[in-house]
Scaffold this motif. Structure first.
Motif, PDB file in Angstrom:
ATOM      1  N   GLY A   1       0.743  -1.165   0.175  1.00  0.00           N
ATOM      2  CA  GLY A   1      -0.025   0.081   0.120  1.00  0.00           C
ATOM      3  C   GLY A   1       0.697   1.028   0.249  1.00  0.00           C
ATOM      4  O   GLY A   1       0.363   2.354   0.397  1.00  0.00           O
ATOM      5  N   GLN A   2       1.983   1.040  -0.507  1.00  0.00           N
ATOM      6  CA  GLN A   2       3.018   2.482  -0.291  1.00  0.00           C
ATOM      7  C   GLN A   2       2.580   3.512  -1.587  1.00  0.00           C
ATOM      8  O   GLN A   2       1.954   2.836  -2.797  1.00  0.00           O
ATOM      9  N   SER A   3       2.675   4.544  -1.314  1.00  0.00           N
ATOM     10  CA  SER A   3       2.351   5.516  -2.542  1.00  0.00           C
ATOM     11  C   SER A   3       3.516   5.319  -3.613  1.00  0.00           C
ATOM     12  O   SER A   3       4.701   4.971  -3.201  1.00  0.00           O
ATOM     13  N   ASN A   4       3.331   6.162  -4.693  1.00  0.00           N
ATOM     14  CA  ASN A   4       4.224   6.249  -5.653  1.00  0.00           C
ATOM     15  C   ASN A   4       5.465   6.906  -5.272  1.00  0.00           C
ATOM     16  O   ASN A   4       6.666   6.697  -5.546  1.00  0.00           O
ATOM     17  N   ARG A   5       5.339   7.996  -4.566  1.00  0.00           N
ATOM     18  CA  ARG A   5       6.352   8.874  -3.951  1.00  0.00           C
ATOM     19  C   ARG A   5       7.229   8.104  -3.001  1.00  0.00           C
ATOM     20  O   ARG A   5       8.419   8.060  -2.964  1.00  0.00           O
ATOM     21  N   GLU A   6       6.474   7.418  -2.161  1.00  0.00           N
ATOM     22  CA  GLU A   6       7.240   6.442  -1.198  1.00  0.00           C
ATOM     23  C   GLU A   6       8.074   5.404  -1.832  1.00  0.00           C
ATOM     24  O   GLU A   6       9.283   4.856  -1.507  1.00  0.00           O
ATOM     25  N   ILE A   7       7.362   4.728  -2.819  1.00  0.00           N
ATOM     26  CA  ILE A   7       8.184   3.742  -3.871  1.00  0.00           C
ATOM     27  C   ILE A   7       9.494   4.060  -4.196  1.00  0.00           C
ATOM     28  O   ILE A   7      10.557   3.717  -4.345  1.00  0.00           O
ATOM     29  N   ALA A   8       9.379   5.302  -4.828  1.00  0.00           N
ATOM     30  CA  ALA A   8      10.515   6.090  -5.569  1.00  0.00           C
ATOM     31  C   ALA A   8      11.636   6.283  -4.451  1.00  0.00           C
ATOM     32  O   ALA A   8      12.850   6.005  -4.889  1.00  0.00           O
ATOM     33  N   ALA A   9      11.221   6.633  -3.353  1.00  0.00           N
ATOM     34  CA  ALA A   9      12.010   6.928  -2.317  1.00  0.00           C
ATOM     35  C   ALA A   9      12.809   5.601  -1.712  1.00  0.00           C
ATOM     36  O   ALA A   9      14.215   5.723  -1.556  1.00  0.00           O
TER      37      ALA A   9
ATOM     38  N   MET B   1      13.047   2.953  -3.401  1.00  0.00           N
ATOM     39  CA  MET B   1      13.834   2.455  -4.752  1.00  0.00           C
ATOM     40  C   MET B   1      15.033   3.502  -5.113  1.00  0.00           C
ATOM     41  O   MET B   1      15.584   2.984  -5.986  1.00  0.00           O
ATOM     42  N   ASN B   2      15.156   4.478  -4.749  1.00  0.00           N
ATOM     43  CA  ASN B   2      15.941   5.499  -4.671  1.00  0.00           C
ATOM     44  C   ASN B   2      15.947   5.990  -6.234  1.00  0.00           C
ATOM     45  O   ASN B   2      16.866   5.874  -6.925  1.00  0.00           O
ATOM     46  N   THR B   3      14.833   6.314  -6.851  1.00  0.00           N
ATOM     47  CA  THR B   3      14.568   6.592  -8.130  1.00  0.00           C
ATOM     48  C   THR B   3      13.548   7.694  -8.113  1.00  0.00           C
ATOM     49  O   THR B   3      12.906   8.277  -7.013  1.00  0.00           O
ATOM     50  N   SER B   4      13.277   8.333  -9.421  1.00  0.00           N
ATOM     51  CA  SER B   4      12.504   9.436  -9.404  1.00  0.00           C
ATOM     52  C   SER B   4      11.135   8.714  -9.758  1.00  0.00           C
ATOM     53  O   SER B   4      10.969   7.779 -10.081  1.00  0.00           O
ATOM     54  N   LEU B   5       9.934   9.986  -9.572  1.00  0.00           N
ATOM     55  CA  LEU B   5       8.645   9.289  -9.923  1.00  0.00           C
ATOM     56  C   LEU B   5       8.581   9.083 -11.319  1.00  0.00           C
ATOM     57  O   LEU B   5       7.723   8.195 -11.669  1.00  0.00           O
ATOM     58  N   GLN B   6       9.382   9.791 -12.226  1.00  0.00           N
ATOM     59  CA  GLN B   6       9.224   9.340 -13.706  1.00  0.00           C
ATOM     60  C   GLN B   6       9.774   8.238 -14.245  1.00  0.00           C
ATOM     61  O   GLN B   6       9.254   7.646 -15.454  1.00  0.00           O
ATOM     62  N   ALA B   7      10.658   7.425 -13.536  1.00  0.00           N
ATOM     63  CA  ALA B   7      11.459   6.250 -13.939  1.00  0.00           C
ATOM     64  C   ALA B   7      10.576   5.144 -14.159  1.00  0.00           C
ATOM     65  O   ALA B   7       9.418   5.167 -13.407  1.00  0.00           O
TER      66      ALA B   7
END
Length: 165
Positions: free
Chosen positions: A149-157, A159-165
Motif C-alpha cells: 500500500g505504499q504511494s508512488n512517492r514512497e516507492i520512488a524513495a 527504490m532511490n529513483t524518481s517518480l518518472q522512472a
C-alpha cells in the motif's frame, strides 16, 4: 524527519528498543520479503537477516529519509540478494544434473501471502508466477504498491529513483 522514538534509543545501545523495533516492523518486513521471494521459509530467513543488519548498522541511519523507507530498502535488497543466490544454486544444480549429480529438483510450492483472501489464491498464484517473469524493479514497485500500500512517492524513495522512472 519524524522518526519513532525507539530509533534514538537503539542508536544509543538500548536493547529493549530493538524489541520494540521488531514488534513494530516485523510484519512489514516479512510481507515485503514474501511478496518478492514468494516462499514463507525464505521470507522468514530474510526477515531475520534484515533485523540483524538493522541492529548492526543502525548507527549509520542518519534520518535523511523516513526510517520505514530505510528499512524497506534493506528488506528489498536482502530479498533480491536471496533471489540471486537461489538462481545461482538452480543453475549450478542444473549443470550438476547434466553430469549425473544433483538428482534433487526444486518445485515451487503454492504461493501463500497473508494479504490474499482464500477465494483469490488461485488467481494470486497465477499473478505471482507472472511477476517472477518481469524485471526486479517492476516486481518491487508492484509489491510495494499493491501488497504494502505504499504511494508512488514512497516507492520512488525506497527504490532511490524518481517518480518518472
Amino acid at each position: 524527519m519524524d522518526q519513532p522514538g525507539f530509533i534514538t534509543q537503539l542508536q544509543l545501545g538500548d536493547e529493549s528498543a530493538f524489541t520494540k523495533l521488531v514488534d513494530e516492523y516485523q510484519d512489514m518486513v516479512y510481507n515485503t520479503a514474501l511478496g518478492i521471494v514468494q516462499q514463507a521459509d525464505d521470507a522468514d530467513d530474510i526477515t531475520q537477516e534484515v533485523f540483524i543488519q538493522v541492529y548492526q548498522s543502525i548507527s549509520s541511519f542518519k534520518g535523511d529519509s523516513k526510517f520505514s523507507t530505510w528499512l524497506y530498502r534493506i528488506a528489498v535488497s536482502k530479498a533480491l540478494d536471496h533471489e540471486k543466490k537461489k538462481k545461482r544454486k538452480k543453475r549450478f544444480g542444473f549443470v550438476q544434473s547434466l553430469f549425473g549429480g544433483g538428482e534433487e529438483q526444486v518445485h515451487p510450492v503454492e504461493f501463500d501471502h497473508p494479504g490474499i483472501q482464500a477465494e483469490k489464491k488461485e488467481s494470486a498464484t497465477v499473478l505471482f508466477r507472472a511477476l517472477k517473469q518481469i524485471p526486479d524493479n517492476q516486481r518491487i514497485a508492484f509489491t510495494l504498491h499493491k501488497l504494502e500500500g505504499q504511494s508512488n512517492r514512497e516507492i520512488a524513495a525506497i527504490m532511490n529513483t524518481s517518480l518518472q522512472a
